[in-house]
Design an enzyme around this catalytic site. Structure first.
Site, PDB file in Angstrom:
ATOM      1  N   ARG A   1      -3.718   3.172  19.024  1.00 52.50           N
ATOM      2  CA  ARG A   1      -3.347   1.765  18.889  1.00 52.50           C
ATOM      3  C   ARG A   1      -2.606   1.205  20.101  1.00 52.50           C
ATOM      4  O   ARG A   1      -2.186   0.042  20.077  1.00 52.50           O
ATOM      5  CB  ARG A   1      -2.517   1.551  17.616  1.00 52.50           C
ATOM      6  CG  ARG A   1      -3.329   1.687  16.338  1.00 52.50           C
ATOM      7  CD  ARG A   1      -2.486   1.426  15.100  1.00 52.50           C
ATOM      8  NE  ARG A   1      -3.292   1.540  13.893  1.00 52.50           N
ATOM      9  CZ  ARG A   1      -2.793   1.582  12.661  1.00 52.50           C
ATOM     10  NH1 ARG A   1      -1.482   1.526  12.482  1.00 52.50           N
ATOM     11  NH2 ARG A   1      -3.591   1.675  11.615  1.00 52.50           N
TER      12      ARG A   1
ATOM     13  N   HIS B   1      -7.955  -1.116  10.687  1.00 51.80           N
ATOM     14  CA  HIS B   1      -7.548  -2.328   9.957  1.00 51.80           C
ATOM     15  C   HIS B   1      -6.424  -3.082  10.642  1.00 51.80           C
ATOM     16  O   HIS B   1      -6.446  -4.323  10.686  1.00 51.80           O
ATOM     17  CB  HIS B   1      -7.151  -1.963   8.528  1.00 51.80           C
ATOM     18  CG  HIS B   1      -6.101  -0.896   8.417  1.00 51.80           C
ATOM     19  ND1 HIS B   1      -4.970  -1.030   7.648  1.00 51.80           N
ATOM     20  CD2 HIS B   1      -5.993   0.343   8.984  1.00 51.80           C
ATOM     21  CE1 HIS B   1      -4.239   0.059   7.734  1.00 51.80           C
ATOM     22  NE2 HIS B   1      -4.836   0.914   8.541  1.00 51.80           N
ATOM     23  N   ARG B   2      -5.434  -2.379  11.192  1.00 54.03           N
ATOM     24  CA  ARG B   2      -4.329  -3.075  11.859  1.00 54.03           C
ATOM     25  C   ARG B   2      -4.801  -3.768  13.137  1.00 54.03           C
ATOM     26  O   ARG B   2      -4.341  -4.855  13.481  1.00 54.03           O
ATOM     27  CB  ARG B   2      -3.203  -2.099  12.195  1.00 54.03           C
ATOM     28  CG  ARG B   2      -2.622  -1.350  11.008  1.00 54.03           C
ATOM     29  CD  ARG B   2      -1.793  -2.225  10.105  1.00 54.03           C
ATOM     30  NE  ARG B   2      -1.342  -1.478   8.948  1.00 54.03           N
ATOM     31  CZ  ARG B   2      -1.124  -1.984   7.752  1.00 54.03           C
ATOM     32  NH1 ARG B   2      -1.323  -3.279   7.539  1.00 54.03           N
ATOM     33  NH2 ARG B   2      -0.720  -1.234   6.751  1.00 54.03           N
TER      34      ARG B   2
ATOM     35  N   ASP C   1      -7.197   2.668   0.983  1.00 55.48           N
ATOM     36  CA  ASP C   1      -6.228   3.767   0.943  1.00 55.48           C
ATOM     37  C   ASP C   1      -5.736   4.027  -0.481  1.00 55.48           C
ATOM     38  O   ASP C   1      -5.747   5.168  -0.954  1.00 55.48           O
ATOM     39  CB  ASP C   1      -5.036   3.454   1.844  1.00 55.48           C
ATOM     40  CG  ASP C   1      -5.318   3.797   3.295  1.00 55.48           C
ATOM     41  OD1 ASP C   1      -6.500   3.894   3.669  1.00 55.48           O
ATOM     42  OD2 ASP C   1      -4.353   3.961   4.065  1.00 55.48           O
TER      43      ASP C   1
ATOM     44  N   LYS D   1      -2.961   7.104  15.168  1.00 59.78           N
ATOM     45  CA  LYS D   1      -3.377   6.420  13.949  1.00 59.78           C
ATOM     46  C   LYS D   1      -4.903   6.438  13.852  1.00 59.78           C
ATOM     47  O   LYS D   1      -5.560   7.315  14.408  1.00 59.78           O
ATOM     48  CB  LYS D   1      -2.816   4.991  13.941  1.00 59.78           C
ATOM     49  CG  LYS D   1      -1.300   4.932  14.009  1.00 59.78           C
ATOM     50  CD  LYS D   1      -0.650   5.519  12.773  1.00 59.78           C
ATOM     51  CE  LYS D   1       0.860   5.391  12.794  1.00 59.78           C
ATOM     52  NZ  LYS D   1       1.486   5.910  11.550  1.00 59.78           N
ATOM     53  N   GLU D   2      -5.479   5.449  13.136  1.00 61.99           N
ATOM     54  CA  GLU D   2      -6.937   5.405  12.989  1.00 61.99           C
ATOM     55  C   GLU D   2      -7.643   5.374  14.341  1.00 61.99           C
ATOM     56  O   GLU D   2      -8.788   5.821  14.477  1.00 61.99           O
ATOM     57  CB  GLU D   2      -7.346   4.200  12.142  1.00 61.99           C
ATOM     58  CG  GLU D   2      -7.123   4.381  10.653  1.00 61.99           C
ATOM     59  CD  GLU D   2      -5.682   4.161  10.215  1.00 61.99           C
ATOM     60  OE1 GLU D   2      -5.463   4.056   9.004  1.00 61.99           O
ATOM     61  OE2 GLU D   2      -4.764   4.106  11.072  1.00 61.99           O
TER      62      GLU D   2
ATOM     63  N   ASN E   1     -10.855   7.518   4.648  1.00 64.90           N
ATOM     64  CA  ASN E   1     -10.227   7.405   5.965  1.00 64.90           C
ATOM     65  C   ASN E   1      -8.711   7.273   5.838  1.00 64.90           C
ATOM     66  O   ASN E   1      -8.050   6.732   6.721  1.00 64.90           O
ATOM     67  CB  ASN E   1     -10.797   6.189   6.712  1.00 64.90           C
ATOM     68  CG  ASN E   1     -10.575   6.278   8.214  1.00 64.90           C
ATOM     69  OD1 ASN E   1     -10.416   7.358   8.784  1.00 64.90           O
ATOM     70  ND2 ASN E   1     -10.556   5.130   8.878  1.00 64.90           N
TER      71      ASN E   1
ATOM     72  N   LYS F   1       0.833  -1.203   0.000  1.00 69.03           N
ATOM     73  CA  LYS F   1       0.000   0.000   0.000  1.00 69.03           C
ATOM     74  C   LYS F   1       0.870   1.256   0.000  1.00 69.03           C
ATOM     75  O   LYS F   1       0.598   2.219  -0.730  1.00 69.03           O
ATOM     76  CB  LYS F   1      -0.905  -0.012   1.233  1.00 69.03           C
ATOM     77  CG  LYS F   1      -1.696   1.270   1.469  1.00 69.03           C
ATOM     78  CD  LYS F   1      -2.617   1.140   2.668  1.00 69.03           C
ATOM     79  CE  LYS F   1      -1.892   1.106   3.984  1.00 69.03           C
ATOM     80  NZ  LYS F   1      -1.491   2.446   4.482  1.00 69.03           N
TER      81      LYS F   1
ATOM     82  N   ARG G   1      -7.982  12.991  13.844  1.00 70.19           N
ATOM     83  CA  ARG G   1      -6.523  13.044  13.818  1.00 70.19           C
ATOM     84  C   ARG G   1      -6.022  14.464  13.521  1.00 70.19           C
ATOM     85  O   ARG G   1      -6.561  15.146  12.653  1.00 70.19           O
ATOM     86  CB  ARG G   1      -5.976  12.052  12.780  1.00 70.19           C
ATOM     87  CG  ARG G   1      -6.290  10.619  13.146  1.00 70.19           C
ATOM     88  CD  ARG G   1      -5.986   9.651  12.005  1.00 70.19           C
ATOM     89  NE  ARG G   1      -4.549   9.524  11.755  1.00 70.19           N
ATOM     90  CZ  ARG G   1      -4.047   8.711  10.827  1.00 70.19           C
ATOM     91  NH1 ARG G   1      -4.854   7.980  10.072  1.00 70.19           N
ATOM     92  NH2 ARG G   1      -2.738   8.635  10.648  1.00 70.19           N
TER      93      ARG G   1
ATOM     94  N   LYS H   1      -9.372  -1.426   4.447  1.00 67.88           N
ATOM     95  CA  LYS H   1      -8.578  -0.204   4.303  1.00 67.88           C
ATOM     96  C   LYS H   1      -7.205  -0.498   3.711  1.00 67.88           C
ATOM     97  O   LYS H   1      -6.673   0.277   2.918  1.00 67.88           O
ATOM     98  CB  LYS H   1      -8.434   0.488   5.656  1.00 67.88           C
ATOM     99  CG  LYS H   1      -7.739   1.839   5.578  1.00 67.88           C
ATOM    100  CD  LYS H   1      -7.747   2.544   6.908  1.00 67.88           C
ATOM    101  CE  LYS H   1      -7.320   3.995   6.778  1.00 67.88           C
ATOM    102  NZ  LYS H   1      -5.927   4.155   6.339  1.00 67.88           N
TER     103      LYS H   1
ATOM    104  N   ASP I   1       3.823  -0.324  11.497  1.00 67.40           N
ATOM    105  CA  ASP I   1       2.618  -1.028  11.070  1.00 67.40           C
ATOM    106  C   ASP I   1       2.695  -2.532  11.268  1.00 67.40           C
ATOM    107  O   ASP I   1       1.766  -3.262  10.881  1.00 67.40           O
ATOM    108  CB  ASP I   1       2.309  -0.711   9.603  1.00 67.40           C
ATOM    109  CG  ASP I   1       1.700   0.679   9.439  1.00 67.40           C
ATOM    110  OD1 ASP I   1       1.141   1.194  10.424  1.00 67.40           O
ATOM    111  OD2 ASP I   1       1.797   1.248   8.336  1.00 67.40           O
TER     112      ASP I   1
ATOM    113  N   SER J   1       5.841  11.053  10.130  1.00 68.28           N
ATOM    114  CA  SER J   1       6.752  11.345   9.020  1.00 68.28           C
ATOM    115  C   SER J   1       5.989  11.756   7.766  1.00 68.28           C
ATOM    116  O   SER J   1       6.594  12.237   6.798  1.00 68.28           O
ATOM    117  CB  SER J   1       7.607  10.118   8.710  1.00 68.28           C
ATOM    118  OG  SER J   1       6.804   9.062   8.197  1.00 68.28           O
ATOM    119  N   GLN J   2       4.671  11.560   7.753  1.00 70.46           N
ATOM    120  CA  GLN J   2       3.884  11.872   6.559  1.00 70.46           C
ATOM    121  C   GLN J   2       3.897  13.355   6.235  1.00 70.46           C
ATOM    122  O   GLN J   2       3.785  13.741   5.068  1.00 70.46           O
ATOM    123  CB  GLN J   2       2.444  11.373   6.737  1.00 70.46           C
ATOM    124  CG  GLN J   2       2.333   9.859   6.782  1.00 70.46           C
ATOM    125  CD  GLN J   2       0.976   9.375   7.236  1.00 70.46           C
ATOM    126  OE1 GLN J   2       0.077  10.172   7.538  1.00 70.46           O
ATOM    127  NE2 GLN J   2       0.803   8.067   7.294  1.00 70.46           N
TER     128      GLN J   2
END
Length: 431
Positions: A340, A383-384, A48, A336-337, A89, A21, A120, A410, A309, A165-166
């Protein structure tokens, strides 16, 4: 929809890893930013990557796709003037495109997932875009976000790397297209440095020149560059495969996963090393990971920052290890979503796991005898979390019911199909 995961003593067979992904979304964006025709072989299909497809099409790219490749006619440095973009998302897609839409007059990113992505924060990127001369309207750093660009200019940009880092990746994609040269200074710590390596790898393949310091804390970006149309091949995905490998590790298994490059820059490749540290019998040769699990695992200590991840899958395996495991330097899992750390560990406790949390750590007191299960648990639309909780369900004494498990799409729509093909007892049920 919910899924019921029943105790499954053994897994056997082989599957091909789904395509990455992370690489797919980056290749799609690089192709869109090129003037000319690019081809991407084996692109991932997930919510995604499909969000990136949808948005670059809205911005003017022309996409044609068959079963094995996608051909993209890019818009270069001149995206179409659009009013709204819907990233679903997909946090990475939002952040990358917040940078690219600095080239547009005015774009609003709508909020369709108020209970997930809508919560977020994006303040650090908003601040960095302001340094490019871009006006950003937002709701306390959250969606909906309106980018008023069109006049972005290079220069000296400071951006925090302490949350994600995004934000830095977003700047690295857009600054080469600006007329002026830019320097980017990363403040504080930089999370997930290995993912910046992936971004730089893709940019280099696209013909973009960026001068990075060895520690990725400063960058010189020549302006006036152009993305070159290229042919890309997407490698297999370690983050999704991590959960399948963990499932094989906690059961009696003979499982092979194909298309996992041994020299990959994906930080989540560390799942192989961590399972070895847990003394799981496995080999990794010719891009094939072969696990011959016996259900016996040893506790580990692991710095999870470079493998964000895959950490939840590692934790799921550690639930059944002998001894106490510690996963540290993982605070960014909280952003995250869902959270976590807190949210995931609460669900693990419901299933019978013995886990503790610190601000930046997950501590697991292993239960080699298994956990009780027999409960309904909430995956928090993540999803994770869904994938990792499934691993725990396979080794529970009673079935686990995972709410809203369809959100696994996702990143890995075929996850439960792949587990069933290996012999896992999983059943979809309506809520």
């Amino acid at each position: 929809m919910d899924v019921i995961v029943k105790p499954t003593p053994s897994l056997n067979g082989e599957i091909g890893a789904l395509s990455s992904k992370n690489y797919t979304t980056r290749y799609l964006l690089a192709a869109a930013l090129a003037e000319g025709t690019s081809t991407i072989h084996y692109p991932a299909h997930s919510e995604d990557s499909d969000a990136m497809r949808r948005c670059i099409r809205d911005l003017g790219a022309v996409l044609e796709e068959d079963d094995s490749k996608i051909v993209i006619q890019g818009f270069g440095s001149h995206p179409r003037d659009v009013r709204e973009l819907n990233v679903g998302n997909a946090g990475a897609v939002l952040r990358f495109l917040m940078g690219v839409t600095a080239l547009c007059p005015e774009v609003t990113f709508v909020n369709t997932y108020p209970d997930s992505l809508g919560k977020r924060p994006h303040d650090d990127l908003i601040d960095a875009l302001g340094q490019l001369g871009v006006e950003v309207q937002h709701e306390q750093g959250r969606l909906p976000i309106t980018i008023k660009g069109g006049q972005a200019k290079g220069g000296h940009i400071r951006v925090s790397g302490s949350v994600s880092s995004q934000y830095l990746s977003a700047l690295l994609f857009v600054t080469p297209l600006l007329a002026e040269d830019s320097t980017i200074e990363v403040l504080n710590d930089l999370k997930s440095k290995v993912v910046i390596g992936q971004t730089l790898e893709v940019l280099e393949q696209a013909g973009i020149v960026i001068h990075a310091s060895d520690d990725y804390m400063s960058f010189r970006v020549p302006g006036g560059q152009a993305y070159k149309p290229q042919t890309y091949t997407v490698q297999g995905d370690y983050p999704g495969s991590a959960a399948v490998l963990a499932a094989a590790a906690v059961t009696q298994s003979d499982v092979k996963i194909l298309r996992l490059m041994e020299q990959s820059k994906q930080g989540e490749r560390a799942i192989v090393d961590v399972l070895r540290m847990m003394e799981v019998p496995l080999t990794h040769e010719n891009d094939v990971v072969h696990v011959q699990g016996n259900g016996t695992l040893k506790a580990v200590e692991f710095d999870g920052d470079a493998a964000t991840d895959a950490v939840l899958a590692m934790v799921a395996a550690a639930v059944f290890a002998e001894g106490t495991s510690r996963f540290y330097n993982v605070e960014n899992l909280r952003y995250k979503e869902c959270d976590r750390i807190t949210d995931y560990l609460n669900e693990l406790r419901k299933a019978g796991a013995n886990v503790e949390e610190r601000q930046a750590e997950i501590i697991v007191h292993g239960r080699p005898e298994g956990v009780e299960g027999g409960v309904e648990i909430n995956a928090h639309y993540d999803h994770r979390v869904i994938m990792a909780l499934t691993v725990v369900g396979l080794r529970s004494k009673e079935p686990l019911r995972i709410r809203d498990a369809h959100h696994v799409a996702k990143s890995y729509p075929q996850y439960f199909d792949h587990l069933q093909a290996l012999g896992a007892s999983v059943q979809w049920v309506k809520e």
